[in-house]
Design a protein around this motif. Structure first.
Motif, PDB file in Angstrom:
ATOM      1  N   ASN A  81      28.343  30.131 -33.718  1.00 57.96           N
ATOM      2  CA  ASN A  81      29.663  30.757 -33.733  1.00 57.96           C
ATOM      3  C   ASN A  81      30.466  30.351 -32.503  1.00 57.96           C
ATOM      4  OD1 ASN A  81      31.690  32.617 -34.701  1.00 57.96           O
ATOM      5  ND2 ASN A  81      30.986  34.069 -33.159  1.00 57.96           N
ATOM      6  N   SER A  82      29.840  30.412 -31.339  1.00 53.90           N
ATOM      7  CA  SER A  82      30.528  30.033 -30.099  1.00 53.90           C
ATOM      8  C   SER A  82      30.853  28.543 -30.095  1.00 53.90           C
ATOM      9  CB  SER A  82      29.655  30.379 -28.893  1.00 53.90           C
ATOM     10  OG  SER A  82      29.343  31.754 -28.860  1.00 53.90           O
ATOM     11  N   THR A  83      29.918  27.728 -30.557  1.00 53.25           N
ATOM     12  CA  THR A  83      30.145  26.284 -30.614  1.00 53.25           C
ATOM     13  C   THR A  83      31.319  25.958 -31.524  1.00 53.25           C
ATOM     14  OG1 THR A  83      27.804  25.826 -30.201  1.00 53.25           O
ATOM     15  CG2 THR A  83      29.098  24.076 -31.215  1.00 53.25           C
ATOM     16  N   ALA A  84      31.356  26.575 -32.703  1.00 53.01           N
ATOM     17  CA  ALA A  84      32.447  26.308 -33.645  1.00 53.01           C
ATOM     18  C   ALA A  84      33.778  26.804 -33.086  1.00 53.01           C
ATOM     19  CB  ALA A  84      32.151  26.976 -34.984  1.00 53.01           C
ATOM     20  N   TYR A  85      33.764  27.928 -32.370  1.00 51.85           N
ATOM     21  CA  TYR A  85      35.000  28.468 -31.793  1.00 51.85           C
ATOM     22  C   TYR A  85      35.604  27.480 -30.802  1.00 51.85           C
ATOM     23  CZ  TYR A  85      38.282  31.631 -29.496  1.00 51.85           C
ATOM     24  OH  TYR A  85      39.427  32.203 -28.975  1.00 51.85           O
ATOM     25  N   ARG A  86      34.777  27.013 -29.849  1.00 50.91           N
ATOM     26  CA  ARG A  86      35.304  26.061 -28.865  1.00 50.91           C
ATOM     27  C   ARG A  86      35.738  24.772 -29.547  1.00 50.91           C
ATOM     28  NH1 ARG A  86      34.397  24.787 -23.048  1.00 50.91           N
ATOM     29  NH2 ARG A  86      34.776  22.555 -22.763  1.00 50.91           N
TER      30      ARG A  86
END
Length: 450
Positions: free
Chosen positions: A212-217
């Protein structure tokens, strides 16, 4: 310890029945169960192809001693974790053995020397309860219910203070450090901790963190593609661990995802998330490589034509790249003039090849994106907590079955994310906000129902 956690989370009202002082007074065990790879087995797959390497043979559940707690750190009782592709890389010792990371980290300071061990406790996600905090930790206390992001930084260099991902000592916890989340206890830096979303179970809350964090950035942040309303976004593996969050971010942000999948079942998942433009690459027979050394530009053009059929004649503004070698030439070609290819991984191979004419003459950009800084991870978790973005958990394994879970991810036999129960004795525990959960229950269960 487990009894105290279960008692604390048993109340439907969300009120603690066990206090922080009670948790702080709990005796720590001398050892705990953890999923490990062993240094003396690092050459066990020598001579085999990537596909032939079997995580079920290299991943073990061992009894290991509780690590020393240092300043700015926390020990967390792990209720659940999940498997990411970096767990697969560790388990098959590719592209290099992670013991290289641990040896290098161990040389950086006397405290870091704890990480250089003959075993590596893996895992870059967790949901659990804080047990102890080290000196200098004020924001978190024993008994706090948390999830952890996987960014480990020292921040002693100026380079990391605009964007912590640029810290020269930036590492991925549980991959480039020891004492990861696929275990009953984990050691983290306190600035990895975030509040556990109250409407999710332990296993649901543990599953989004890394992807989730990877996709957000990669997609939303100014450090990545900076997606805006109306953008056409090509998402490879749109129902997978990363792609399923990219699809949700595109839809939530007013963009138009073009979802590339590999089966009708995965296409159905994308439709259930709300996507309309879907390409089943297997059904449509795309083969971007003629052989091991030569790509087929005709296939790039065929993909571009198909995209324009789905977008009303428009090329894509952003390509959400992570397969790498297999797809990268096509990704560069189909991006519109001035568009962005943003890449965070290379699951099909690291040596990318593309025709640079289509990059420089059309003013396209290739952006490298790796995990997320603390602010981006916090924002991504906040969207989960508010029910704007949902976990994509499809299946949960016991700690003893982590090898099988990693095998399934390695062979792409899974949908979305797969979870692993650590201390949690069963699925379905840990929910505090039942009203919010009921409001989003169909979306929460979307990947389980396929």
């Amino acid at each position: 310890m487990l009894d105290a956690i279960l008692a604390s989370t048993a109340s439907d009202s969300g009120s603690h029945t066990v206090t922080a002082a009670d948790f702080a007074a709990l005796p720590l065990p001398e050892s705990y169960r953890a999923v490990t790879v062993r240094k003396d087995e690092a050459e066990m797959f020598a001579g085999l192809t990537t596909r032939e390497k079997d995580p079920r043979k290299s991943l073990h559940v061992d009894e290991v001693p509780v690590p020393e707690l240092g300043p700015g750190e926390a020990l967390v009782a792990v209720m659940a974790s999940s498997v990411n592709y970096n767990s697969v890389w560790t388990s098959i010792f590719e592209p290099i053995s992670t013991f290289n990371f641990l040896e290098r980290y161990g040389k950086s300071s006397p405290l870091a020397a704890r990480h250089d061990l003959p075993y590596h406790i893996i895992g870059s996600d967790l949901a659990g309860v804080v047990l102890r905090t080290g000196p200098g930790v004020n924001a978190w206390h024993p008994g706090d219910e948390v999830v952890a992001h996987c960014l480990s930084v020292e921040l002693e260099s100026a380079d990391g203070h605009n964007d912590t991902m640029l810290d020269p000592e930036q590492r991925i916890w549980g991959f480039e450090t020891n004492f990861g989340g696929l275990a009953e206890i984990a050691l983290v830096k306190s600035n990895q901790l975030m509040p556990k979303p109250k409407h999710l179970t332990w296993e649901e809350a543990a599953s989004p963190g890394l992807v989730n964090s990877t996709a957000y950035r990669q997609l939303v942040s100014r450090n990545g593609a900076g997606m805006k309303q109306g953008d056409n976004v090509l998402i490879w593996g749109a129902s997978g661990g990363l792609g399923s969050y990219a699809t949700q971010f595109a839809l939530a942000g007013g963009a138009n995802p073009i979802c590339v999948v590999s089966s009708p079942q995965k296409a159905d998942i994308c439709r259930a998330m709300g996507a309309e433009a879907i390409i089943d690459r297997n059904a449509e027979g795309y083969k971007f490589w003629k052989d091991e050394h030569n790509q087929d530009p005709r296939e790039w053009k065929r993909l571009g034509k198909r995209i324009r059929e789905l977008t009303g004649g428009e090329d894509v503004d952003i390509v959400f790249e992570h397969p790498g070698r297999e797809t990268f030439g096509a990704s560069v070609y189909v991006t519109r003039k001035g568009g962005t290819i943003v890449t965070c991984a290379s699951t099909s191979g690291y040596n990318h090849e593309y025709d640079n004419r289509y990059l420089w003459m059309s003013l396209k950009r290739i952006v490298g994106s790796h995990f997320a800084n603390y602010r981006e991870a916090w924002e991504a978790n906040r969207l989960i907590a508010k029910g704007k973005i949902h976990p994509t958990l499809s299946k949960t394994y016991r700690l003893e079955e982590t090898g099988q879970a990693a095998y399934d991810v390695h062979r792409n036999l899974h949908q979305g994310k797969v979870g692993v129960l650590a201390l949690a004795p069963q699925e379905g525990l840990g929910v505090r906000d039942h009203e919010l959960r009921e409001k989003h229950i169909d979306a929460i269960n979307r990947f389980r129902n396929v």
